[in-house]
Design a protein around this motif. Structure first.
Motif, PDB file in Angstrom:
ATOM      1  N   TYR A 166       0.810  -1.210   0.000  1.00  0.00           N
ATOM      2  CA  TYR A 166       0.000   0.000   0.000  1.00  0.00           C
ATOM      3  C   TYR A 166       0.848   1.267   0.000  1.00  0.00           C
ATOM      4  CZ  TYR A 166      -3.920  -3.039   0.900  1.00  0.00           C
ATOM      5  OH  TYR A 166      -4.868  -4.001   0.793  1.00  0.00           O
ATOM      6  N   SER A 167       2.091   1.146   0.372  1.00  0.00           N
ATOM      7  CA  SER A 167       2.934   2.334   0.436  1.00  0.00           C
ATOM      8  C   SER A 167       3.206   2.907  -0.957  1.00  0.00           C
ATOM      9  CB  SER A 167       4.243   2.009   1.145  1.00  0.00           C
ATOM     10  OG  SER A 167       4.974   1.061   0.403  1.00  0.00           O
ATOM     11  N   ILE A 168       3.233   2.055  -1.983  1.00  0.00           N
ATOM     12  CA  ILE A 168       3.458   2.569  -3.338  1.00  0.00           C
ATOM     13  C   ILE A 168       2.260   3.387  -3.808  1.00  0.00           C
ATOM     14  CG2 ILE A 168       2.606   0.537  -4.544  1.00  0.00           C
ATOM     15  CD1 ILE A 168       5.675   2.521  -5.569  1.00  0.00           C
ATOM     16  N   TYR A 169       1.039   2.984  -3.409  1.00  0.00           N
ATOM     17  CA  TYR A 169      -0.150   3.764  -3.770  1.00  0.00           C
ATOM     18  C   TYR A 169      -0.164   5.110  -3.057  1.00  0.00           C
ATOM     19  CZ  TYR A 169      -1.863  -0.539  -5.829  1.00  0.00           C
ATOM     20  OH  TYR A 169      -1.997  -1.650  -6.592  1.00  0.00           O
ATOM     21  N   LEU A 170       0.257   5.108  -1.803  1.00  0.00           N
ATOM     22  CA  LEU A 170       0.347   6.365  -1.066  1.00  0.00           C
ATOM     23  C   LEU A 170       1.386   7.284  -1.698  1.00  0.00           C
ATOM     24  CD1 LEU A 170      -0.489   8.056   1.396  1.00  0.00           C
ATOM     25  CD2 LEU A 170       1.354   6.925   2.650  1.00  0.00           C
ATOM     26  N   PHE A 171       2.509   6.710  -2.112  1.00  0.00           N
ATOM     27  CA  PHE A 171       3.547   7.499  -2.775  1.00  0.00           C
ATOM     28  C   PHE A 171       3.019   8.122  -4.065  1.00  0.00           C
ATOM     29  CE2 PHE A 171       7.038   7.596  -5.881  1.00  0.00           C
ATOM     30  CZ  PHE A 171       7.818   8.564  -5.271  1.00  0.00           C
ATOM     31  N   PHE A 172       2.332   7.332  -4.897  1.00  0.00           N
ATOM     32  CA  PHE A 172       1.792   7.869  -6.143  1.00  0.00           C
ATOM     33  C   PHE A 172       0.680   8.883  -5.892  1.00  0.00           C
ATOM     34  CE2 PHE A 172       3.676   4.222  -8.505  1.00  0.00           C
ATOM     35  CZ  PHE A 172       4.415   4.993  -9.386  1.00  0.00           C
ATOM     36  N   PHE A 173      -0.097   8.699  -4.839  1.00  0.00           N
ATOM     37  CA  PHE A 173      -1.127   9.676  -4.501  1.00  0.00           C
ATOM     38  C   PHE A 173      -0.494  11.012  -4.108  1.00  0.00           C
ATOM     39  CE2 PHE A 173      -3.979  11.665  -1.381  1.00  0.00           C
ATOM     40  CZ  PHE A 173      -5.056  11.894  -2.219  1.00  0.00           C
ATOM     41  N   ILE A 174       0.583  10.959  -3.322  1.00  0.00           N
ATOM     42  CA  ILE A 174       1.269  12.190  -2.923  1.00  0.00           C
ATOM     43  C   ILE A 174       1.889  12.871  -4.131  1.00  0.00           C
ATOM     44  CG2 ILE A 174       3.241  13.079  -1.599  1.00  0.00           C
ATOM     45  CD1 ILE A 174       2.560  10.943   0.514  1.00  0.00           C
ATOM     46  N   ILE A 175       2.481  12.095  -5.031  1.00  0.00           N
ATOM     47  CA  ILE A 175       3.056  12.660  -6.257  1.00  0.00           C
ATOM     48  C   ILE A 175       1.957  13.276  -7.122  1.00  0.00           C
ATOM     49  CG2 ILE A 175       4.269  12.086  -8.401  1.00  0.00           C
ATOM     50  CD1 ILE A 175       6.107  12.153  -6.046  1.00  0.00           C
ATOM     51  N   PHE A 176       0.797  12.604  -7.210  1.00  0.00           N
ATOM     52  CA  PHE A 176      -0.314  13.153  -7.991  1.00  0.00           C
ATOM     53  C   PHE A 176      -0.800  14.478  -7.419  1.00  0.00           C
ATOM     54  CE2 PHE A 176      -4.901  13.588  -8.639  1.00  0.00           C
ATOM     55  CZ  PHE A 176      -4.912  13.710 -10.024  1.00  0.00           C
ATOM     56  N   ILE A 177      -0.947  14.559  -6.105  1.00  0.00           N
ATOM     57  CA  ILE A 177      -1.375  15.816  -5.475  1.00  0.00           C
ATOM     58  C   ILE A 177      -0.344  16.914  -5.728  1.00  0.00           C
ATOM     59  CG2 ILE A 177      -1.868  16.933  -3.253  1.00  0.00           C
ATOM     60  CD1 ILE A 177      -4.105  15.156  -4.303  1.00  0.00           C
ATOM     61  N   PHE A 178       0.925  16.565  -5.671  1.00  0.00           N
ATOM     62  CA  PHE A 178       1.988  17.525  -5.942  1.00  0.00           C
ATOM     63  C   PHE A 178       1.886  18.043  -7.379  1.00  0.00           C
ATOM     64  CE2 PHE A 178       6.422  18.343  -7.264  1.00  0.00           C
ATOM     65  CZ  PHE A 178       6.693  19.392  -6.407  1.00  0.00           C
ATOM     66  N   PHE A 179       1.745  17.134  -8.342  1.00  0.00           N
ATOM     67  CA  PHE A 179       1.608  17.549  -9.737  1.00  0.00           C
ATOM     68  C   PHE A 179       0.317  18.331  -9.969  1.00  0.00           C
ATOM     69  CE2 PHE A 179       4.721  14.222 -11.126  1.00  0.00           C
ATOM     70  CZ  PHE A 179       5.597  15.116 -11.704  1.00  0.00           C
ATOM     71  N   TYR A 180      -0.731  17.960  -9.280  1.00  0.00           N
ATOM     72  CA  TYR A 180      -2.008  18.670  -9.397  1.00  0.00           C
ATOM     73  C   TYR A 180      -1.859  20.129  -8.968  1.00  0.00           C
ATOM     74  CZ  TYR A 180      -6.788  19.950  -8.223  1.00  0.00           C
ATOM     75  OH  TYR A 180      -7.980  20.601  -8.110  1.00  0.00           O
ATOM     76  N   ILE A 181      -1.201  20.354  -7.846  1.00  0.00           N
ATOM     77  CA  ILE A 181      -0.992  21.719  -7.367  1.00  0.00           C
ATOM     78  C   ILE A 181      -0.074  22.478  -8.322  1.00  0.00           C
ATOM     79  CG2 ILE A 181       0.039  23.079  -5.505  1.00  0.00           C
ATOM     80  CD1 ILE A 181      -0.986  20.913  -3.580  1.00  0.00           C
ATOM     81  N   LEU A 182       0.962  21.812  -8.837  1.00  0.00           N
ATOM     82  CA  LEU A 182       1.853  22.466  -9.795  1.00  0.00           C
ATOM     83  C   LEU A 182       1.133  22.840 -11.081  1.00  0.00           C
ATOM     84  CD1 LEU A 182       5.168  20.439  -9.485  1.00  0.00           C
ATOM     85  CD2 LEU A 182       4.742  22.788  -8.819  1.00  0.00           C
ATOM     86  N   ILE A 183       0.253  21.974 -11.559  1.00  0.00           N
ATOM     87  CA  ILE A 183      -0.479  22.268 -12.790  1.00  0.00           C
ATOM     88  C   ILE A 183      -1.459  23.406 -12.576  1.00  0.00           C
ATOM     89  CG2 ILE A 183      -2.181  21.315 -14.401  1.00  0.00           C
ATOM     90  CD1 ILE A 183      -0.655  18.674 -14.165  1.00  0.00           C
ATOM     91  N   LEU A 184      -2.133  23.434 -11.424  1.00  0.00           N
ATOM     92  CA  LEU A 184      -3.014  24.564 -11.126  1.00  0.00           C
ATOM     93  C   LEU A 184      -2.228  25.871 -11.088  1.00  0.00           C
ATOM     94  CD1 LEU A 184      -5.433  23.249  -8.358  1.00  0.00           C
ATOM     95  CD2 LEU A 184      -5.940  23.718 -10.744  1.00  0.00           C
ATOM     96  N   CYS A 185      -1.035  25.817 -10.519  1.00  0.00           N
ATOM     97  CA  CYS A 185      -0.211  27.026 -10.434  1.00  0.00           C
ATOM     98  C   CYS A 185       0.290  27.444 -11.809  1.00  0.00           C
ATOM     99  CB  CYS A 185       0.948  26.766  -9.491  1.00  0.00           C
ATOM    100  SG  CYS A 185       1.952  28.191  -9.170  1.00  0.00           S
ATOM    101  N   GLU A 186       0.741  26.502 -12.613  1.00  0.00           N
ATOM    102  CA  GLU A 186       1.308  26.839 -13.917  1.00  0.00           C
ATOM    103  C   GLU A 186       0.255  27.342 -14.900  1.00  0.00           C
ATOM    104  OE1 GLU A 186       4.162  27.480 -16.666  1.00  0.00           O
ATOM    105  OE2 GLU A 186       4.514  26.851 -14.608  1.00  0.00           O
ATOM    106  N   THR A 187      -0.955  26.809 -14.816  1.00  0.00           N
ATOM    107  CA  THR A 187      -2.009  27.227 -15.740  1.00  0.00           C
ATOM    108  C   THR A 187      -2.825  28.397 -15.200  1.00  0.00           C
ATOM    109  OG1 THR A 187      -3.493  25.537 -14.839  1.00  0.00           O
ATOM    110  CG2 THR A 187      -2.224  24.964 -16.799  1.00  0.00           C
ATOM    111  N   SER A 188      -2.401  28.977 -14.098  1.00  0.00           N
ATOM    112  CA  SER A 188      -3.068  30.133 -13.472  1.00  0.00           C
ATOM    113  C   SER A 188      -4.531  29.852 -13.186  1.00  0.00           C
ATOM    114  CB  SER A 188      -2.939  31.376 -14.348  1.00  0.00           C
ATOM    115  OG  SER A 188      -1.603  31.739 -14.468  1.00  0.00           O
ATOM    116  N   ARG A 189      -4.786  28.726 -12.594  1.00  0.00           N
ATOM    117  CA  ARG A 189      -6.138  28.369 -12.178  1.00  0.00           C
ATOM    118  C   ARG A 189      -6.350  28.782 -10.733  1.00  0.00           C
ATOM    119  NH1 ARG A 189      -9.407  27.058 -16.389  1.00  0.00           N
ATOM    120  NH2 ARG A 189      -8.123  26.105 -17.966  1.00  0.00           N
ATOM    121  N   VAL A 190      -7.587  28.716 -10.303  1.00  0.00           N
ATOM    122  CA  VAL A 190      -7.933  29.038  -8.923  1.00  0.00           C
ATOM    123  C   VAL A 190      -7.193  28.071  -8.016  1.00  0.00           C
ATOM    124  CG1 VAL A 190      -9.859  29.091  -7.310  1.00  0.00           C
ATOM    125  CG2 VAL A 190     -10.190  29.855  -9.635  1.00  0.00           C
ATOM    126  N   PRO A 191      -6.601  28.457  -6.926  1.00  0.00           N
ATOM    127  CA  PRO A 191      -6.496  29.763  -6.278  1.00  0.00           C
ATOM    128  C   PRO A 191      -5.241  30.536  -6.659  1.00  0.00           C
ATOM    129  CG  PRO A 191      -5.745  28.100  -4.764  1.00  0.00           C
ATOM    130  CD  PRO A 191      -6.146  27.390  -6.020  1.00  0.00           C
TER     131      PRO A 191
END
Length: 103
Positions: free
Chosen positions: A1-26
């Motif tokens: 299960y630790s690999i799924y947690l790792f990929f979930f954390i990486i996904f959240i990180f990329f999600y925040i980066l994509i929101l920031c790069e595309t100038s989306r809310v917030p």
């Protein structure tokens, strides 16, 4: 299960980066449509205005294709996820950010 947690954390990180790069809310403090009048909307007309917005959505699509290939999510799920994030996340006002982070 630790690999799924790792990929979930990486996904959240990329999600925040994509929101920031595309100038989306917030992260759209430069051009909050409801609070400010963005300059290129006023100065540019017709085809130049359309090309700027198509360029922004092209970058958004490239990031979605990257997430789809890296995390193997459904493309429709990613589009809905990012559209709901625009609707559900709050937009911060300039004065509230200055009030909270001013030393």
């Amino acid at each position: 299960y630790s690999i799924y947690l790792f990929f979930f954390i990486i996904f959240i990180f990329f999600y925040i980066l994509i929101l920031c790069e595309t100038s989306r809310v917030p992260f759209d403090l430069i051009e909050g449509e409801s609070e400010l009048v963005s300059g290129f909307n006023v100065e540019l007309g017709s085809i130049n205005f359309v090309l700027i917005f198509l360029g922004e959505y092209l970058i958004f699509g490239i990031f979605l294709i990257f997430l789809n290939s890296f995390f193997n999510f459904n493309f429709i799920f990613l589009i809905i996820f990012f559209l709901f994030s625009r609707a559900l996340l709050v937009r911060f006002f300039f004065f509230s950010i200055i009030k909270n982070f001013w030393c």
